[in-house]
Design a protein around this motif. Structure first.
Motif, short mmCIF file in Angstrom:
data_model
loop_
_atom_site.label_atom_id
_atom_site.label_comp_id
_atom_site.label_asym_id
_atom_site.label_seq_id
_atom_site.Cartn_x
_atom_site.Cartn_y
_atom_site.Cartn_z
N UNK A 113 -83.19 -56.87 16.04
CA UNK A 113 -82.55 -56.91 17.35
C UNK A 113 -83.56 -57.23 18.45
N UNK A 114 -84.70 -56.57 18.41
CA UNK A 114 -85.71 -56.73 19.46
C UNK A 114 -86.10 -58.19 19.66
N UNK A 115 -86.34 -58.89 18.54
CA UNK A 115 -86.76 -60.29 18.62
C UNK A 115 -85.59 -61.27 18.60
N UNK A 116 -84.41 -60.75 18.29
CA UNK A 116 -83.20 -61.58 18.16
C UNK A 116 -83.40 -62.69 17.13
N UNK A 117 -83.93 -62.28 15.97
CA UNK A 117 -84.22 -63.22 14.90
C UNK A 117 -83.58 -62.78 13.60
N UNK A 118 -83.25 -63.77 12.77
CA UNK A 118 -82.78 -63.51 11.41
C UNK A 118 -83.65 -64.34 10.47
N UNK A 119 -84.33 -63.66 9.57
CA UNK A 119 -85.15 -64.35 8.57
C UNK A 119 -84.34 -64.34 7.28
N UNK A 120 -84.05 -65.53 6.77
CA UNK A 120 -83.15 -65.67 5.63
C UNK A 120 -83.84 -66.45 4.51
N UNK A 121 -83.79 -65.89 3.30
CA UNK A 121 -84.28 -66.59 2.12
C UNK A 121 -83.06 -66.99 1.30
N UNK A 122 -83.03 -68.26 0.88
CA UNK A 122 -81.87 -68.75 0.16
C UNK A 122 -82.26 -69.79 -0.87
N UNK A 123 -81.34 -70.06 -1.78
CA UNK A 123 -81.50 -71.07 -2.83
C UNK A 123 -81.03 -72.40 -2.27
N UNK A 124 -81.95 -73.34 -2.12
CA UNK A 124 -81.59 -74.61 -1.49
C UNK A 124 -80.73 -75.51 -2.38
N UNK A 125 -80.49 -75.12 -3.62
CA UNK A 125 -79.58 -75.87 -4.47
C UNK A 125 -78.13 -75.46 -4.22
N UNK A 126 -77.93 -74.28 -3.65
CA UNK A 126 -76.58 -73.77 -3.42
C UNK A 126 -76.11 -73.96 -1.98
N UNK A 127 -77.01 -73.82 -1.03
CA UNK A 127 -76.62 -73.92 0.38
C UNK A 127 -77.71 -74.59 1.19
N UNK B 19 -76.24 -55.79 12.45
CA UNK B 19 -75.46 -55.42 11.26
C UNK B 19 -74.43 -56.51 10.98
N UNK B 20 -73.75 -56.97 12.00
CA UNK B 20 -72.75 -58.02 11.85
C UNK B 20 -73.39 -59.31 11.37
N UNK B 21 -74.51 -59.68 11.98
CA UNK B 21 -75.20 -60.91 11.59
C UNK B 21 -75.68 -60.81 10.14
N UNK B 22 -76.23 -59.66 9.77
CA UNK B 22 -76.71 -59.45 8.40
C UNK B 22 -75.57 -59.62 7.41
N UNK B 23 -74.46 -58.95 7.67
CA UNK B 23 -73.31 -59.03 6.76
C UNK B 23 -72.77 -60.45 6.66
N UNK B 24 -72.73 -61.16 7.77
CA UNK B 24 -72.23 -62.54 7.77
C UNK B 24 -73.11 -63.44 6.90
N UNK B 25 -74.41 -63.22 6.93
CA UNK B 25 -75.32 -64.04 6.15
C UNK B 25 -75.35 -63.63 4.68
N UNK B 26 -75.26 -62.36 4.42
CA UNK B 26 -75.33 -61.86 3.04
C UNK B 26 -74.19 -62.36 2.16
N UNK B 27 -73.05 -62.63 2.73
CA UNK B 27 -71.91 -63.07 1.92
C UNK B 27 -71.94 -64.57 1.59
N UNK B 28 -72.86 -65.30 2.19
CA UNK B 28 -72.97 -66.73 1.90
C UNK B 28 -73.58 -66.88 0.50
#
Length: 91
Positions: A57-71, A38-47
């Motif tokens: 949690x089980x895999x200890x992974x975060x899959x993130x889709x983002x706009x490469x022009x912004x970040x 939950x903490x990791x999700x919230x930290x990434x969502x605000x970027x």
């Protein structure tokens, strides 16, 4: 000539035309409880530029889709580190 100038202006003004969505998988090895994602999700969502986040949690992974022009990936790993969960790109 006027049509060419309008086309050039349109292309210059629509920078988002060249942006693309990128998906990366981050390893977050320090997640050690069911609440950590939950903490990791919230930290990434605000970027600014992040479009989707899925943290497991089980895999200890975060899959993130983002706009490469912004970040970039560095912004994502900084966000997790600042939240207390250092991450790195899964190879």
């Amino acid at each position: 000539m006027k049509k060419l100038n309008m086309l050039t202006l349109l292309l210059i003004c629509s920078g988002s035309t060249f942006a693309k969505d990128v998906t990366v998988t981050l390893e977050v090895p320090s997640m050690n409880c069911a609440i950590c994602p939950i903490t990791v999700t919230k930290a990434l969502e605000v970027v600014n530029g992040v479009q989707n986040v899925e943290v497991t949690f089980k895999d200890r992974l975060a899959v993130v889709t983002f706009d490469d022009e912004k970040i970039n990936v560095g912004s994502l790993t900084k966000a997790t580190k600042d939240a207390g969960y250092p991450s790195l790109i899964k190879q």
